[in-house]
Design a protein around this motif. Structure first.
Motif, PDB file in Angstrom:
ATOM      1  N   ASN A  45       0.977  -1.411  -0.108  1.00  0.00           N
ATOM      2  CA  ASN A  45      -0.144  -0.220  -0.048  1.00  0.00           C
ATOM      3  C   ASN A  45       0.790   1.187  -0.065  1.00  0.00           C
ATOM      4  OD1 ASN A  45      -2.456  -1.054  -0.047  1.00  0.00           O
ATOM      5  ND2 ASN A  45      -2.703  -1.261   2.226  1.00  0.00           N
ATOM      6  N   VAL A  49       1.003   4.183  -3.023  1.00  0.00           N
ATOM      7  CA  VAL A  49       0.789   5.601  -2.731  1.00  0.00           C
ATOM      8  C   VAL A  49       1.723   6.522  -2.940  1.00  0.00           C
ATOM      9  CG1 VAL A  49       0.298   7.230  -0.779  1.00  0.00           C
ATOM     10  CG2 VAL A  49      -0.989   5.116  -1.060  1.00  0.00           C
ATOM     11  N   ASP A  69      -7.222  12.710  -2.931  1.00  0.00           N
ATOM     12  CA  ASP A  69      -7.437  11.536  -2.973  1.00  0.00           C
ATOM     13  C   ASP A  69      -6.092  10.722  -2.412  1.00  0.00           C
ATOM     14  OD1 ASP A  69     -10.242  11.823  -3.493  1.00  0.00           O
ATOM     15  OD2 ASP A  69      -9.605  10.957  -5.524  1.00  0.00           O
ATOM     16  N   SER A  73      -5.334   9.306   1.376  1.00  0.00           N
ATOM     17  CA  SER A  73      -4.960   7.938   1.370  1.00  0.00           C
ATOM     18  C   SER A  73      -3.393   7.778   2.251  1.00  0.00           C
ATOM     19  CB  SER A  73      -4.604   7.178   0.286  1.00  0.00           C
ATOM     20  OG  SER A  73      -3.673   7.363  -0.671  1.00  0.00           O
ATOM     21  N   LEU A  76      -4.104   7.460   6.271  1.00  0.00           N
ATOM     22  CA  LEU A  76      -4.542   6.021   6.765  1.00  0.00           C
ATOM     23  C   LEU A  76      -3.574   5.360   7.660  1.00  0.00           C
ATOM     24  CD1 LEU A  76      -6.254   4.387   3.406  1.00  0.00           C
ATOM     25  CD2 LEU A  76      -7.368   5.923   5.466  1.00  0.00           C
ATOM     26  N   ALA A  82      -5.042   1.090   1.525  1.00  0.00           N
ATOM     27  CA  ALA A  82      -4.974   2.224   0.699  1.00  0.00           C
ATOM     28  C   ALA A  82      -5.753   1.966  -0.652  1.00  0.00           C
ATOM     29  CB  ALA A  82      -3.736   2.773   0.578  1.00  0.00           C
ATOM     30  N   SER A  83      -5.447   0.801  -1.242  1.00  0.00           N
ATOM     31  CA  SER A  83      -6.042   0.529  -2.765  1.00  0.00           C
ATOM     32  C   SER A  83      -7.733   0.808  -2.500  1.00  0.00           C
ATOM     33  CB  SER A  83      -5.756  -0.784  -3.039  1.00  0.00           C
ATOM     34  OG  SER A  83      -5.905  -2.000  -2.333  1.00  0.00           O
ATOM     35  N   PHE A  85      -9.491   2.228  -0.463  1.00  0.00           N
ATOM     36  CA  PHE A  85      -9.921   3.536  -0.348  1.00  0.00           C
ATOM     37  C   PHE A  85      -9.950   4.293  -1.528  1.00  0.00           C
ATOM     38  CE2 PHE A  85      -8.701   7.970   0.641  1.00  0.00           C
ATOM     39  CZ  PHE A  85      -9.767   8.278   1.427  1.00  0.00           C
ATOM     40  N   LEU A  86      -8.880   4.215  -2.443  1.00  0.00           N
ATOM     41  CA  LEU A  86      -8.870   4.938  -3.453  1.00  0.00           C
ATOM     42  C   LEU A  86      -9.962   4.409  -4.472  1.00  0.00           C
ATOM     43  CD1 LEU A  86      -4.987   5.061  -3.833  1.00  0.00           C
ATOM     44  CD2 LEU A  86      -6.658   6.987  -3.325  1.00  0.00           C
ATOM     45  N   ARG A  89     -13.028   5.735  -3.529  1.00  0.00           N
ATOM     46  CA  ARG A  89     -13.299   7.282  -3.903  1.00  0.00           C
ATOM     47  C   ARG A  89     -13.636   7.433  -5.354  1.00  0.00           C
ATOM     48  NH1 ARG A  89     -10.481  11.522  -0.726  1.00  0.00           N
ATOM     49  NH2 ARG A  89     -11.326  11.337   1.407  1.00  0.00           N
TER      50      ARG A  89
END
Length: 109
Positions: A45, A49, A69, A73, A76, A82-83, A85-86, A89
């Motif tokens: 992650n 990012v 975005d 991330s 977090l 993170a993936s 989450f993205l 979004r």
């Protein structure tokens, strides 16, 4: 006869001990595997990012993300994904742009 019973009892106890040790070893191995998986997932992650943070705004827009975005991330917690989450979004943004079927504006001629 008494020596025979002692030998069998010793074998049964040794067998149970081996079984308990095998179960404990398997559980301990599963715990370590889960921890290693979590560590590697957070490393992946962070790498994703970091790669996204060096992209231009245009490149981010091409994949449906914004600079904010990526910044969001980055903050977090380590165990946060993170993936996911993205992707969430991006999907929210796409859903906001869609016009429901049959509700297209009419033409003004």
């Amino acid at each position: 006869m008494d020596g025979f019973r002692t030998t069998i009892a010793g074998l049964v106890t040794a067998g149970r001990t081996r079984t308990v040790m095998a179960v404990a070893t398997a559980r301990l191995g599963a715990i370590f595997a889960a921890a290693a998986s979590g560590i590697s997932r957070s490393a992946i992650n962070r790498r994703v990012v970091r790669q996204l943070s060096v992209m231009s705004d245009r490149e981010l827009r091409d994949i449906g993300l914004s600079r904010q975005d990526v910044l969001d991330s980055e903050i977090l917690p380590l165990e946060g994904d993170a993936s996911s989450f993205l992707i969430g979004r991006r999907n929210e943004r796409r859903a906001g742009r869609r016009v429901p079927r049959g509700q297209w504006p009419t033409r003004c001629d």
